[in-house]
Design a protein around this motif. Structure first.
Motif: not given
Length: 500
Positions: A397-405
Protein backbone atom coordinates in the motif's frame (compact mmCIF):
# COMPACT_ATOMS: atom_id res chain seq x y z
CA UNK A 1 -2.31 -45.48 -50.86
CA UNK A 2 -0.39 -46.06 -47.64
CA UNK A 3 2.47 -43.91 -48.88
CA UNK A 4 -0.02 -41.11 -49.49
CA UNK A 5 -1.27 -41.28 -45.90
CA UNK A 6 2.32 -41.27 -44.63
CA UNK A 7 3.09 -38.22 -46.77
CA UNK A 8 0.01 -36.41 -45.50
CA UNK A 9 0.94 -37.28 -41.93
CA UNK A 10 4.45 -35.90 -42.46
CA UNK A 11 3.09 -32.74 -44.08
CA UNK A 12 0.74 -32.26 -41.16
CA UNK A 13 3.72 -32.36 -38.82
CA UNK A 14 5.76 -29.98 -40.97
CA UNK A 15 2.91 -27.46 -41.27
CA UNK A 16 2.65 -27.27 -37.47
CA UNK A 17 -1.12 -27.33 -37.25
CA UNK A 18 -0.74 -27.45 -33.49
CA UNK A 19 0.57 -25.61 -30.47
CA UNK A 20 1.47 -26.11 -26.84
CA UNK A 21 0.71 -24.41 -23.56
CA UNK A 22 3.49 -22.56 -21.79
CA UNK A 23 2.43 -21.11 -18.45
CA UNK A 24 -1.14 -21.47 -19.67
CA UNK A 25 -0.49 -19.45 -22.88
CA UNK A 26 -0.97 -21.14 -26.28
CA UNK A 27 2.28 -20.94 -28.25
CA UNK A 28 1.85 -21.11 -32.05
CA UNK A 29 5.29 -19.91 -33.13
CA UNK A 30 6.72 -22.50 -35.54
CA UNK A 31 10.33 -22.24 -34.39
CA UNK A 32 9.42 -22.67 -30.72
CA UNK A 33 7.07 -25.55 -31.53
CA UNK A 34 9.73 -27.36 -33.55
CA UNK A 35 12.47 -26.84 -30.95
CA UNK A 36 10.20 -28.20 -28.24
CA UNK A 37 8.83 -31.03 -30.38
CA UNK A 38 12.21 -32.55 -31.27
CA UNK A 39 13.03 -32.84 -27.54
CA UNK A 40 9.99 -34.99 -26.75
CA UNK A 41 9.32 -38.72 -26.98
CA UNK A 42 6.52 -37.99 -29.43
CA UNK A 43 9.05 -36.90 -32.03
CA UNK A 44 11.01 -40.14 -31.65
CA UNK A 45 7.84 -42.24 -31.95
CA UNK A 46 6.61 -40.30 -34.98
CA UNK A 47 9.99 -40.56 -36.63
CA UNK A 48 10.12 -44.32 -36.01
CA UNK A 49 6.59 -44.76 -37.38
CA UNK A 50 7.58 -42.97 -40.61
CA UNK A 51 10.68 -45.05 -41.29
CA UNK A 52 10.41 -46.55 -44.82
CA UNK A 53 10.38 -50.18 -43.72
CA UNK A 54 8.29 -50.91 -46.81
CA UNK A 55 11.51 -50.81 -48.86
CA UNK A 56 12.41 -54.19 -47.37
CA UNK A 57 9.62 -55.66 -49.48
CA UNK A 58 11.86 -55.23 -52.52
CA UNK A 59 14.23 -57.84 -51.10
CA UNK A 60 12.01 -60.01 -48.84
CA UNK A 61 8.82 -59.97 -50.84
CA UNK A 62 5.38 -58.43 -50.19
CA UNK A 63 4.08 -61.21 -47.94
CA UNK A 64 5.76 -60.16 -44.67
CA UNK A 65 3.34 -57.76 -42.94
CA UNK A 66 5.52 -57.69 -39.80
CA UNK A 67 7.66 -55.10 -41.55
CA UNK A 68 4.92 -52.52 -41.02
CA UNK A 69 4.55 -52.94 -37.26
CA UNK A 70 6.20 -49.57 -36.73
CA UNK A 71 2.93 -47.97 -37.89
CA UNK A 72 1.38 -48.95 -34.54
CA UNK A 73 3.53 -46.29 -32.89
CA UNK A 74 0.86 -43.80 -33.99
CA UNK A 75 -1.73 -45.27 -31.64
CA UNK A 76 -1.12 -42.55 -29.05
CA UNK A 77 -2.02 -39.93 -31.68
CA UNK A 78 -5.24 -41.77 -32.47
CA UNK A 79 -6.19 -41.98 -28.80
CA UNK A 80 -5.51 -38.27 -28.36
CA UNK A 81 -7.65 -37.45 -31.39
CA UNK A 82 -10.51 -39.57 -30.06
CA UNK A 83 -10.38 -37.84 -26.68
CA UNK A 84 -10.52 -34.39 -28.24
CA UNK A 85 -13.35 -35.28 -30.58
CA UNK A 86 -15.35 -36.78 -27.72
CA UNK A 87 -14.86 -33.59 -25.70
CA UNK A 88 -15.89 -31.26 -28.50
CA UNK A 89 -18.73 -33.17 -30.13
CA UNK A 90 -22.31 -32.40 -29.24
CA UNK A 91 -23.21 -36.13 -29.34
CA UNK A 92 -20.63 -37.92 -27.18
CA UNK A 93 -22.74 -41.07 -26.75
CA UNK A 94 -23.10 -41.56 -30.50
CA UNK A 95 -19.37 -41.03 -30.92
CA UNK A 96 -18.63 -43.64 -28.25
CA UNK A 97 -20.85 -46.18 -30.02
CA UNK A 98 -19.16 -45.42 -33.35
CA UNK A 99 -15.75 -45.78 -31.68
CA UNK A 100 -16.77 -49.14 -30.21
CA UNK A 101 -17.88 -50.36 -33.63
CA UNK A 102 -14.56 -49.28 -35.13
CA UNK A 103 -12.73 -51.23 -32.43
CA UNK A 104 -14.83 -54.32 -33.22
CA UNK A 105 -14.10 -53.98 -36.93
CA UNK A 106 -10.35 -53.66 -36.25
CA UNK A 107 -10.37 -56.73 -33.97
CA UNK A 108 -12.14 -58.80 -36.64
CA UNK A 109 -9.67 -57.53 -39.25
CA UNK A 110 -6.64 -58.49 -37.17
CA UNK A 111 -8.16 -61.85 -36.33
CA UNK A 112 -8.80 -62.55 -40.03
CA UNK A 113 -5.15 -61.71 -40.76
CA UNK A 114 -4.04 -64.16 -38.06
CA UNK A 115 -6.37 -66.81 -39.50
CA UNK A 116 -4.90 -66.42 -42.99
CA UNK A 117 -1.34 -66.49 -41.61
CA UNK A 118 -2.12 -69.65 -39.61
CA UNK A 119 -3.68 -71.25 -42.69
CA UNK A 120 -0.53 -70.53 -44.64
CA UNK A 121 1.61 -72.00 -41.85
CA UNK A 122 -0.47 -75.17 -41.64
CA UNK A 123 -0.94 -75.42 -45.35
CA UNK A 124 -3.76 -74.18 -47.55
CA UNK A 125 -6.45 -76.78 -48.16
CA UNK A 126 -5.01 -79.38 -45.75
CA UNK A 127 -8.39 -79.70 -44.02
CA UNK A 128 -11.81 -78.05 -44.00
CA UNK A 129 -10.85 -75.54 -41.29
CA UNK A 130 -7.97 -73.72 -43.03
CA UNK A 131 -8.25 -71.48 -46.06
CA UNK A 132 -8.88 -73.43 -49.29
CA UNK A 133 -6.04 -74.08 -51.66
CA UNK A 134 -5.47 -71.00 -53.86
CA UNK A 135 -5.06 -73.35 -56.81
CA UNK A 136 -8.81 -73.76 -56.87
CA UNK A 137 -10.60 -71.34 -59.22
CA UNK A 138 -11.58 -68.07 -57.56
CA UNK A 139 -9.54 -68.52 -54.37
CA UNK A 140 -6.32 -67.13 -55.80
CA UNK A 141 -7.54 -63.52 -55.90
CA UNK A 142 -6.43 -61.23 -53.05
CA UNK A 143 -9.89 -59.76 -52.53
CA UNK A 144 -11.42 -63.23 -52.23
CA UNK A 145 -8.75 -64.24 -49.72
CA UNK A 146 -9.41 -61.22 -47.53
CA UNK A 147 -13.21 -61.47 -47.69
CA UNK A 148 -13.16 -65.20 -46.93
CA UNK A 149 -10.83 -64.69 -43.94
CA UNK A 150 -12.88 -61.74 -42.70
CA UNK A 151 -16.11 -63.75 -43.04
CA UNK A 152 -14.63 -66.75 -41.23
CA UNK A 153 -13.31 -64.55 -38.45
CA UNK A 154 -16.71 -62.86 -38.10
CA UNK A 155 -18.42 -66.24 -37.77
CA UNK A 156 -16.06 -67.26 -34.97
CA UNK A 157 -16.15 -64.02 -33.02
CA UNK A 158 -19.91 -63.56 -33.28
CA UNK A 159 -20.62 -67.27 -32.66
CA UNK A 160 -23.60 -67.14 -35.02
CA UNK A 161 -22.36 -69.43 -37.79
CA UNK A 162 -21.56 -73.11 -38.29
CA UNK A 163 -17.78 -73.19 -38.61
CA UNK A 164 -15.83 -76.31 -39.56
CA UNK A 165 -14.43 -78.36 -36.70
CA UNK A 166 -10.72 -77.88 -36.03
CA UNK A 167 -8.44 -80.83 -36.64
CA UNK A 168 -5.03 -79.81 -35.29
CA UNK A 169 -3.79 -78.46 -31.97
CA UNK A 170 -2.98 -75.05 -33.44
CA UNK A 171 -6.52 -74.82 -34.80
CA UNK A 172 -7.99 -75.74 -31.40
CA UNK A 173 -5.89 -73.08 -29.65
CA UNK A 174 -6.94 -70.48 -32.20
CA UNK A 175 -10.61 -71.36 -31.75
CA UNK A 176 -10.39 -71.27 -27.94
CA UNK A 177 -8.73 -67.86 -28.04
CA UNK A 178 -11.35 -66.53 -30.44
CA UNK A 179 -14.20 -67.90 -28.34
CA UNK A 180 -12.86 -66.20 -25.23
CA UNK A 181 -12.43 -62.99 -27.19
CA UNK A 182 -15.97 -63.34 -28.52
CA UNK A 183 -17.38 -63.80 -25.02
CA UNK A 184 -15.70 -60.61 -23.85
CA UNK A 185 -16.83 -58.73 -26.94
CA UNK A 186 -20.39 -60.01 -26.64
CA UNK A 187 -20.52 -58.98 -22.96
CA UNK A 188 -19.21 -55.54 -23.90
CA UNK A 189 -21.81 -55.05 -26.60
CA UNK A 190 -24.68 -56.32 -24.47
CA UNK A 191 -23.68 -54.02 -21.62
CA UNK A 192 -23.12 -51.07 -23.93
CA UNK A 193 -25.87 -49.04 -22.31
CA UNK A 194 -24.47 -49.58 -18.83
CA UNK A 195 -20.96 -48.84 -20.07
CA UNK A 196 -22.10 -45.57 -21.62
CA UNK A 197 -24.06 -44.72 -18.47
CA UNK A 198 -21.03 -45.39 -16.26
CA UNK A 199 -18.82 -43.34 -18.54
CA UNK A 200 -21.32 -40.49 -18.43
CA UNK A 201 -21.52 -40.71 -14.64
CA UNK A 202 -17.75 -40.76 -14.26
CA UNK A 203 -17.29 -37.88 -16.67
CA UNK A 204 -20.08 -35.88 -15.01
CA UNK A 205 -18.37 -36.29 -11.64
CA UNK A 206 -15.14 -34.80 -12.92
CA UNK A 207 -16.04 -32.85 -16.09
CA UNK A 208 -19.78 -32.08 -16.32
CA UNK A 209 -19.42 -30.44 -19.74
CA UNK A 210 -22.26 -32.45 -21.31
CA UNK A 211 -24.81 -31.01 -18.90
CA UNK A 212 -23.44 -27.51 -19.38
CA UNK A 213 -23.59 -27.83 -23.17
CA UNK A 214 -27.17 -29.06 -23.00
CA UNK A 215 -28.09 -26.15 -20.76
CA UNK A 216 -26.50 -23.62 -23.12
CA UNK A 217 -28.22 -25.23 -26.07
CA UNK A 218 -31.61 -25.05 -24.38
CA UNK A 219 -31.02 -21.42 -23.36
CA UNK A 220 -29.67 -20.52 -26.84
CA UNK A 221 -26.36 -19.20 -25.49
CA UNK A 222 -24.36 -19.64 -28.69
CA UNK A 223 -21.95 -16.76 -28.21
CA UNK A 224 -20.15 -18.38 -25.25
CA UNK A 225 -20.48 -21.99 -26.33
CA UNK A 226 -17.04 -22.17 -27.93
CA UNK A 227 -15.34 -20.68 -24.86
CA UNK A 228 -17.09 -23.17 -22.59
CA UNK A 229 -16.11 -26.13 -24.79
CA UNK A 230 -12.49 -24.96 -24.96
CA UNK A 231 -12.40 -24.51 -21.18
CA UNK A 232 -13.69 -28.03 -20.50
CA UNK A 233 -11.39 -29.50 -23.13
CA UNK A 234 -8.42 -27.83 -21.46
CA UNK A 235 -9.43 -29.37 -18.12
CA UNK A 236 -9.95 -32.85 -19.52
CA UNK A 237 -6.83 -32.99 -21.69
CA UNK A 238 -4.56 -31.70 -18.91
CA UNK A 239 -6.30 -33.81 -16.23
CA UNK A 240 -7.32 -30.87 -14.09
CA UNK A 241 -10.24 -30.63 -11.71
CA UNK A 242 -11.97 -27.74 -9.97
CA UNK A 243 -14.23 -29.77 -7.64
CA UNK A 244 -11.60 -31.41 -5.46
CA UNK A 245 -13.51 -30.63 -2.27
CA UNK A 246 -16.58 -32.51 -3.49
CA UNK A 247 -14.47 -35.45 -4.66
CA UNK A 248 -12.60 -35.82 -1.34
CA UNK A 249 -15.53 -35.06 0.95
CA UNK A 250 -16.16 -38.73 1.78
CA UNK A 251 -12.65 -39.25 3.15
CA UNK A 252 -11.93 -38.86 6.86
CA UNK A 253 -10.77 -35.37 7.78
CA UNK A 254 -7.23 -36.41 8.63
CA UNK A 255 -6.81 -38.50 5.48
CA UNK A 256 -8.34 -35.71 3.39
CA UNK A 257 -5.79 -33.31 4.86
CA UNK A 258 -2.91 -35.66 4.01
CA UNK A 259 -4.12 -36.05 0.42
CA UNK A 260 -4.52 -32.29 -0.01
CA UNK A 261 -1.09 -31.63 1.52
CA UNK A 262 0.62 -34.17 -0.74
CA UNK A 263 -0.99 -32.56 -3.82
CA UNK A 264 -0.80 -28.84 -3.06
CA UNK A 265 1.76 -28.27 -0.31
CA UNK A 266 4.66 -27.88 -2.75
CA UNK A 267 2.80 -25.08 -4.54
CA UNK A 268 1.77 -23.36 -1.32
CA UNK A 269 5.30 -23.50 0.12
CA UNK A 270 6.60 -21.55 -2.91
CA UNK A 271 4.43 -18.59 -1.99
CA UNK A 272 6.65 -15.97 -0.38
CA UNK A 273 4.16 -14.99 2.26
CA UNK A 274 3.89 -18.56 3.55
CA UNK A 275 7.52 -19.66 3.30
CA UNK A 276 8.35 -19.06 6.97
CA UNK A 277 5.01 -20.21 8.36
CA UNK A 278 4.44 -23.25 10.52
CA UNK A 279 3.67 -26.56 8.88
CA UNK A 280 0.38 -26.80 10.76
CA UNK A 281 -0.68 -23.43 9.31
CA UNK A 282 0.04 -24.64 5.78
CA UNK A 283 -2.00 -27.79 6.41
CA UNK A 284 -4.91 -25.69 7.60
CA UNK A 285 -4.68 -23.45 4.54
CA UNK A 286 -4.45 -26.38 2.12
CA UNK A 287 -7.83 -27.66 3.29
CA UNK A 288 -9.37 -24.24 2.63
CA UNK A 289 -7.99 -23.75 -0.89
CA UNK A 290 -10.43 -23.86 -3.81
CA UNK A 291 -8.86 -24.63 -7.26
CA UNK A 292 -10.03 -22.41 -10.11
CA UNK A 293 -9.10 -22.25 -13.79
CA UNK A 294 -9.42 -19.12 -15.94
CA UNK A 295 -9.51 -18.91 -19.72
CA UNK A 296 -7.38 -16.60 -21.88
CA UNK A 297 -8.53 -13.00 -21.64
CA UNK A 298 -10.80 -13.63 -18.66
CA UNK A 299 -10.70 -11.15 -15.78
CA UNK A 300 -10.00 -12.58 -12.35
CA UNK A 301 -10.93 -9.32 -10.63
CA UNK A 302 -11.52 -5.70 -11.58
CA UNK A 303 -10.59 -2.49 -9.87
CA UNK A 304 -13.28 -1.37 -7.45
CA UNK A 305 -14.84 -4.79 -6.95
CA UNK A 306 -15.51 -5.89 -3.40
CA UNK A 307 -12.75 -8.25 -2.34
CA UNK A 308 -13.95 -11.45 -0.71
CA UNK A 309 -11.01 -13.74 -1.48
CA UNK A 310 -7.31 -13.80 -2.25
CA UNK A 311 -5.64 -15.79 -5.07
CA UNK A 312 -2.46 -17.84 -5.30
CA UNK A 313 -1.08 -18.57 -8.77
CA UNK A 314 -0.39 -22.26 -9.21
CA UNK A 315 0.33 -22.23 -12.93
CA UNK A 316 -0.04 -19.74 -15.74
CA UNK A 317 0.50 -16.01 -16.24
CA UNK A 318 -1.72 -13.09 -15.33
CA UNK A 319 -1.30 -9.42 -16.15
CA UNK A 320 -2.05 -6.29 -14.14
CA UNK A 321 -3.74 -4.17 -16.80
CA UNK A 322 -5.15 -0.67 -17.06
CA UNK A 323 -8.82 0.12 -17.40
CA UNK A 324 -8.57 -0.26 -21.18
CA UNK A 325 -7.59 -3.93 -20.74
CA UNK A 326 -4.59 -3.61 -23.07
CA UNK A 327 -1.87 -1.70 -21.23
CA UNK A 328 0.07 -4.05 -18.96
CA UNK A 329 1.71 -2.80 -15.79
CA UNK A 330 3.12 -6.12 -14.59
CA UNK A 331 2.97 -9.85 -15.26
CA UNK A 332 2.39 -12.31 -12.42
CA UNK A 333 3.68 -15.88 -12.57
CA UNK A 334 3.52 -19.12 -10.61
CA UNK A 335 4.06 -18.80 -6.85
CA UNK A 336 2.83 -15.21 -6.61
CA UNK A 337 -0.37 -14.09 -4.92
CA UNK A 338 -2.70 -11.12 -5.05
CA UNK A 339 -5.94 -9.89 -3.54
CA UNK A 340 -4.81 -10.20 0.07
CA UNK A 341 -5.01 -6.42 0.64
CA UNK A 342 -8.77 -6.30 0.28
CA UNK A 343 -9.41 -9.15 2.74
CA UNK A 344 -6.89 -8.16 5.45
CA UNK A 345 -7.88 -5.32 7.76
CA UNK A 346 -4.87 -3.07 7.28
CA UNK A 347 -5.05 0.18 9.23
CA UNK A 348 -5.02 3.25 7.02
CA UNK A 349 -6.02 1.38 3.84
CA UNK A 350 -7.59 4.05 1.64
CA UNK A 351 -9.20 1.44 -0.62
CA UNK A 352 -11.06 -0.33 2.14
CA UNK A 353 -12.17 -3.76 0.96
CA UNK A 354 -12.14 -2.76 -2.73
CA UNK A 355 -9.85 -4.20 -5.39
CA UNK A 356 -6.98 -1.91 -6.30
CA UNK A 357 -6.10 -3.34 -9.74
CA UNK A 358 -7.42 -5.18 -12.80
CA UNK A 359 -6.06 -8.73 -13.09
CA UNK A 360 -6.53 -10.58 -16.39
CA UNK A 361 -5.47 -14.07 -17.37
CA UNK A 362 -3.11 -14.12 -20.38
CA UNK A 363 -3.65 -17.83 -21.04
CA UNK A 364 -5.11 -20.74 -19.13
CA UNK A 365 -4.30 -20.02 -15.49
CA UNK A 366 -4.71 -22.32 -12.51
CA UNK A 367 -5.29 -20.46 -9.25
CA UNK A 368 -6.00 -21.26 -5.64
CA UNK A 369 -8.79 -19.21 -4.09
CA UNK A 370 -8.88 -18.52 -0.34
CA UNK A 371 -11.96 -16.77 0.98
CA UNK A 372 -11.90 -14.01 3.57
CA UNK A 373 -13.79 -16.07 6.15
CA UNK A 374 -11.47 -19.07 5.78
CA UNK A 375 -8.34 -16.91 5.99
CA UNK A 376 -9.64 -15.12 9.07
CA UNK A 377 -10.50 -18.42 10.73
CA UNK A 378 -7.01 -19.80 10.12
CA UNK A 379 -5.10 -16.64 11.06
CA UNK A 380 -7.02 -16.30 14.31
CA UNK A 381 -5.02 -19.26 15.59
CA UNK A 382 -1.71 -18.00 14.14
CA UNK A 383 -1.32 -14.31 15.08
CA UNK A 384 2.32 -14.21 14.00
CA UNK A 385 1.43 -15.13 10.42
CA UNK A 386 -1.32 -12.51 10.47
CA UNK A 387 1.23 -9.88 11.53
CA UNK A 388 3.55 -10.88 8.67
CA UNK A 389 0.74 -10.63 6.11
CA UNK A 390 -0.31 -7.23 7.44
CA UNK A 391 3.26 -5.94 7.21
CA UNK A 392 3.63 -7.11 3.61
CA UNK A 393 0.28 -5.62 2.72
CA UNK A 394 1.28 -2.33 4.34
CA UNK A 395 4.46 -2.24 2.23
CA UNK A 396 2.44 -2.77 -0.96
CA UNK A 397 0.00 0.00 0.00
CA UNK A 398 2.90 2.38 0.67
CA UNK A 399 4.30 1.71 -2.80
CA UNK A 400 0.89 2.35 -4.33
CA UNK A 401 0.30 5.47 -2.21
CA UNK A 402 -2.85 3.87 -0.88
CA UNK A 403 -1.85 4.00 2.80
CA UNK A 404 -2.86 7.02 4.88
CA UNK A 405 -0.13 7.20 7.53
CA UNK A 406 -1.96 9.82 9.60
CA UNK A 407 -5.14 7.82 9.49
CA UNK A 408 -3.15 4.75 10.42
CA UNK A 409 -1.60 6.54 13.41
CA UNK A 410 -4.99 7.92 14.43
CA UNK A 411 -6.52 4.48 14.11
CA UNK A 412 -3.72 2.96 16.14
CA UNK A 413 -4.14 5.64 18.82
CA UNK A 414 -7.89 5.11 18.81
CA UNK A 415 -7.38 1.39 19.09
CA UNK A 416 -4.96 1.86 22.00
CA UNK A 417 -7.40 4.22 23.71
CA UNK A 418 -10.20 1.74 23.16
CA UNK A 419 -8.07 -1.06 24.56
CA UNK A 420 -7.18 1.13 27.57
CA UNK A 421 -10.85 1.87 28.17
CA UNK A 422 -11.65 -1.80 27.83
CA UNK A 423 -8.99 -2.66 30.39
CA UNK A 424 -10.38 0.04 32.72
CA UNK A 425 -13.89 -1.29 32.25
CA UNK A 426 -12.66 -4.78 32.93
CA UNK A 427 -11.03 -3.60 36.16
CA UNK A 428 -14.17 -1.74 37.21
CA UNK A 429 -16.24 -4.79 36.38
CA UNK A 430 -13.96 -6.91 38.55
CA UNK A 431 -14.32 -4.42 41.43
CA UNK A 432 -18.10 -4.40 41.05
CA UNK A 433 -18.16 -8.16 41.03
CA UNK A 434 -16.09 -8.21 44.23
CA UNK A 435 -18.38 -5.69 45.93
CA UNK A 436 -21.42 -7.55 44.75
CA UNK A 437 -20.03 -10.77 46.19
CA UNK A 438 -19.44 -9.04 49.52
CA UNK A 439 -22.97 -7.64 49.54
CA UNK A 440 -24.34 -11.09 48.82
CA UNK A 441 -22.31 -12.53 51.69
CA UNK A 442 -23.53 -9.77 54.05
CA UNK A 443 -27.09 -10.26 52.88
CA UNK A 444 -26.91 -13.99 53.56
CA UNK A 445 -25.42 -13.32 57.01
CA UNK A 446 -28.12 -10.75 57.83
CA UNK A 447 -30.82 -13.13 56.65
CA UNK A 448 -29.48 -15.85 58.92
CA UNK A 449 -29.36 -13.45 61.87
CA UNK A 450 -32.91 -12.21 61.23
CA UNK A 451 -34.18 -15.78 60.96
CA UNK A 452 -32.49 -16.65 64.24
CA UNK A 453 -34.02 -13.57 65.97
CA UNK A 454 -37.50 -14.34 64.64
CA UNK A 455 -37.28 -17.88 65.95
CA UNK A 456 -36.10 -16.63 69.30
CA UNK A 457 -38.98 -14.12 69.52
CA UNK A 458 -41.48 -16.88 68.76
CA UNK A 459 -40.21 -18.86 71.74
CA UNK A 460 -40.30 -15.81 73.92
CA UNK A 461 -43.93 -15.00 73.03
CA UNK A 462 -44.94 -18.47 74.12
CA UNK A 463 -43.53 -17.75 77.62
CA UNK A 464 -45.47 -14.48 78.25
CA UNK A 465 -48.21 -14.60 81.11
CA UNK A 466 -51.89 -13.94 80.25
CA UNK A 467 -53.08 -10.28 80.97
CA UNK A 468 -55.27 -9.72 84.12
CA UNK A 469 -58.17 -8.08 82.26
CA UNK A 470 -58.39 -11.04 79.93
CA UNK A 471 -58.36 -13.41 82.94
CA UNK A 472 -61.28 -11.52 84.72
CA UNK A 473 -63.33 -11.69 81.54
CA UNK A 474 -62.80 -15.41 81.47
CA UNK A 475 -63.89 -15.77 85.10
CA UNK A 476 -67.30 -14.13 84.43
CA UNK A 477 -68.09 -16.83 81.91
CA UNK A 478 -69.15 -20.39 82.59
CA UNK A 479 -67.46 -21.89 85.61
CA UNK A 480 -66.59 -25.06 83.82
CA UNK A 481 -65.02 -23.30 80.93
CA UNK A 482 -63.18 -20.82 83.09
CA UNK A 483 -61.87 -23.51 85.35
CA UNK A 484 -60.79 -25.52 82.38
CA UNK A 485 -59.14 -22.60 80.65
CA UNK A 486 -57.45 -21.47 83.87
CA UNK A 487 -56.15 -24.96 84.30
CA UNK A 488 -54.90 -24.95 80.78
CA UNK A 489 -53.33 -21.55 81.37
CA UNK A 490 -51.62 -22.75 84.49
CA UNK A 491 -50.49 -25.84 82.71
CA UNK A 492 -49.13 -23.64 79.95
CA UNK A 493 -47.30 -21.46 82.44
CA UNK A 494 -45.85 -24.44 84.17
CA UNK A 495 -44.67 -25.88 80.90
CA UNK A 496 -42.34 -23.08 79.77
CA UNK A 497 -41.22 -22.26 83.32
CA UNK A 498 -40.45 -25.88 83.83
CA UNK A 499 -38.53 -25.85 80.55
CA UNK A 500 -36.63 -22.82 81.68
Amino acid sequence: MDYTSDLLYLLDIVRFHTGFLEQGILVVDKSRISSRYIRTWSFMLDLASLMPTDLAYLRLGPHIPMLRLNRFLRMSRLSEAFDRIETRTAYPNAFRIAKLMIYIFVVIHWNSCLYFALSRYLGFGRDAWVYPDPVQPGFERLRRQYLYSFYFSTLILTTVGDTPLPDREEEYLFMVGDFLLAVMGFATIMSMSSVIYNMNTADAAFYPHALVKKYMKLQHVHRLERRVIDWYQHLQINKKMTNEVAILQHLPERLRAEVAVSVHLSTLSRVQIFQNCEASLLEELVLKLQPQTYSPGEYVCRKGDIGREMYIIREGKLAVVADDGVTQYAVLGAGLYFGEISIINIKGNMSGNRRTANIKSLGYSDLFCLSKEDLREVLSEYPQAQTVMEEKGREILLKMNKLDVNAEAAEIALQEATESRLRSLDQQLDDLQTKFARLLAELESSALKIAYRVERLEWQTREWPMPEGLADADDEGEPGEGTSQSGEGRAGQEGPSGLE
